[in-house]
Motif scaffolding. Structure first.
Motif, PDB file in Angstrom:
ATOM      1  N   SER A 157      29.949  44.586 -39.606  1.00  0.00           N
ATOM      2  CA  SER A 157      29.390  44.555 -38.252  1.00  0.00           C
ATOM      3  C   SER A 157      29.798  45.798 -37.457  1.00  0.00           C
ATOM      4  O   SER A 157      28.979  46.410 -36.768  1.00  0.00           O
ATOM      5  N   LYS A 161      27.273  48.673 -35.962  1.00  0.00           N
ATOM      6  CA  LYS A 161      27.235  48.971 -34.517  1.00  0.00           C
ATOM      7  C   LYS A 161      27.717  50.390 -34.251  1.00  0.00           C
ATOM      8  O   LYS A 161      27.262  51.062 -33.340  1.00  0.00           O
ATOM      9  N   GLY A 163      30.093  51.764 -32.693  1.00  0.00           N
ATOM     10  CA  GLY A 163      30.441  52.195 -31.344  1.00  0.00           C
ATOM     11  C   GLY A 163      31.786  52.889 -31.305  1.00  0.00           C
ATOM     12  O   GLY A 163      32.556  52.838 -32.256  1.00  0.00           O
ATOM     13  N   SER A 166      34.381  50.456 -31.763  1.00  0.00           N
ATOM     14  CA  SER A 166      34.359  49.823 -33.076  1.00  0.00           C
ATOM     15  C   SER A 166      35.340  50.487 -34.039  1.00  0.00           C
ATOM     16  O   SER A 166      35.879  49.842 -34.926  1.00  0.00           O
ATOM     17  N   HIS A 285      25.832  49.467 -24.701  1.00  0.00           N
ATOM     18  CA  HIS A 285      27.171  49.062 -25.152  1.00  0.00           C
ATOM     19  C   HIS A 285      28.011  48.610 -23.961  1.00  0.00           C
ATOM     20  O   HIS A 285      28.691  47.567 -24.013  1.00  0.00           O
ATOM     21  N   ARG A 288      26.663  45.151 -22.753  1.00  0.00           N
ATOM     22  CA  ARG A 288      27.110  44.014 -23.581  1.00  0.00           C
ATOM     23  C   ARG A 288      28.560  43.629 -23.280  1.00  0.00           C
ATOM     24  O   ARG A 288      28.877  42.455 -23.081  1.00  0.00           O
TER      25      ARG A 288
END
Length: 307
Positions: A157, A161, A163, A166, A285, A288
């Motif tokens: 995941s 993503k 990011g 992340s 981002h 969220r």
């Protein structure tokens, strides 16, 4: 599969990065830590058809996590000269220690996460728990491991993503994985571990907070945060959470949200500019994370403040 293949393909993820994967599979994976810019990590997520792999020897510990296996797959696997006919299922873990030969052929389609961990990184992560010289990671043919499966799904995941935050999350997961491997798949006896207890000294906590705030708009990594207070990532993470109640990843997200709130109140920057200013990948981002942590969107927060 040719069980008597003598020549072994030497693979080094530190040197070749994603090219190491291409040497084995003759193509690029769906996504890798290199393709998303995490240069200090070697993580790959890919979907594979039925295939026979050449005999390889990796310079790194290789961890395979079978994340997407719709039905049982028969696999012929040889690790360090030992042959096993496996029946792979979703959630299986495979471990090939560094400098150990591996060869496999599987007869169905599925997807997996592969992680290459350099032995020096493995040693640095565990040295405050146990003497690295006294442990040896053991080869592991396919075996179900629910904890490692969850790590694999989370890494998949994070890769998809990709990011800024992340990367820090992925590093935290890798550190948890290393300690799990140490406790469950090594020669070290369980009772030889020294429990990690206590909290960060006040001055180290303050150094950490100062460093995070100074670098909030950059790609903060767990290794860099820990290095700023001269600690190993695993030891630092445990003490940081014990001290603050948050993992480093959670704390960084909180700091980014709080700074975003201040900038939204000032009303000088657009939401997209604020996202960049506080270290999020983009506006969506920020949207969220802000909604998850605050309960409303950045736009709603700004409108409510002004009214």
């Amino acid at each position: 599969m040719n069980h008597n293949s003598l020549q072994s393909l030497s693979i080094d993820f530190n040197q070749d990065k994603e090219g190491a994967y291409k040497k084995v599979f003759q193509r690029s994976p769906l996504v890798s830590s290199q393709s998303v810019g995490w240069d200090n990590l070697s993580i790959i997520y890919d979907r594979q058809p039925a295939i026979e792999l050449p005999k390889t020897s990796l310079k790194q510990h290789c961890i395979g996590i079978l994340t997407d296996i719709p039905s049982t797959i028969q696999t012929d696997r040889i690790i360090d000269g030992r042959f096993v006919e496996e029946h792979n299922i979703q959630g299986d873990l495979i471990i090939v220690p560094a400098n150990t030969t591996h060869q496999a052929a599987w007869y169905g389609e599925g997807a997996s996460v592969a992680i290459a961990i350099d032995p020096t990184v493995f040693a640095q992560t565990i040295y405050e728990v146990v003497d690295p010289e006294r442990i040896e990671l053991l080869p592991q043919f396919a075996t179900p491991d629910p904890f490692v499966y969850q790590i694999g799904v989370a890494l998949k995941s994070a890769l998809l993503k990709h990011g800024t935050s992340s990367r820090l999350y992925a590093e935290t997961l890798i550190n948890a994985l290393i300690i799990h491997l140490l406790e469950n798949y090594s020669t070290t006896r369980q009772n030889s571990f020294e429990p990690i207890a206590g909290t960060l000294p006040k001055y180290k906590l303050q150094q950490t907070i100062d460093y995070i705030h100074a670098c909030l708009d950059s790609d903060l990594s767990l290794n860099r945060i820990a290095a700023s207070v001269q600690m190993s990532p695993h030891y630092f993470s445990r003490l940081f959470k014990e001290t603050t109640g948050f993992t480093p990843h959670q704390y960084v997200i909180n700091c980014r949200i709080e700074r975003a709130k201040d900038l939204l109140k000032q009303g000088k920057l657009s939401i997209a500019e604020i996202a960049k200013e506080v270290g999020f990948v983009d506006q969506s981002h920020l949207h969220r994370c802000f909604k998850r942590y605050v309960g409303i969107t950045p736009k709603t927060f700004s409108q409510q403040y002004r009214s």
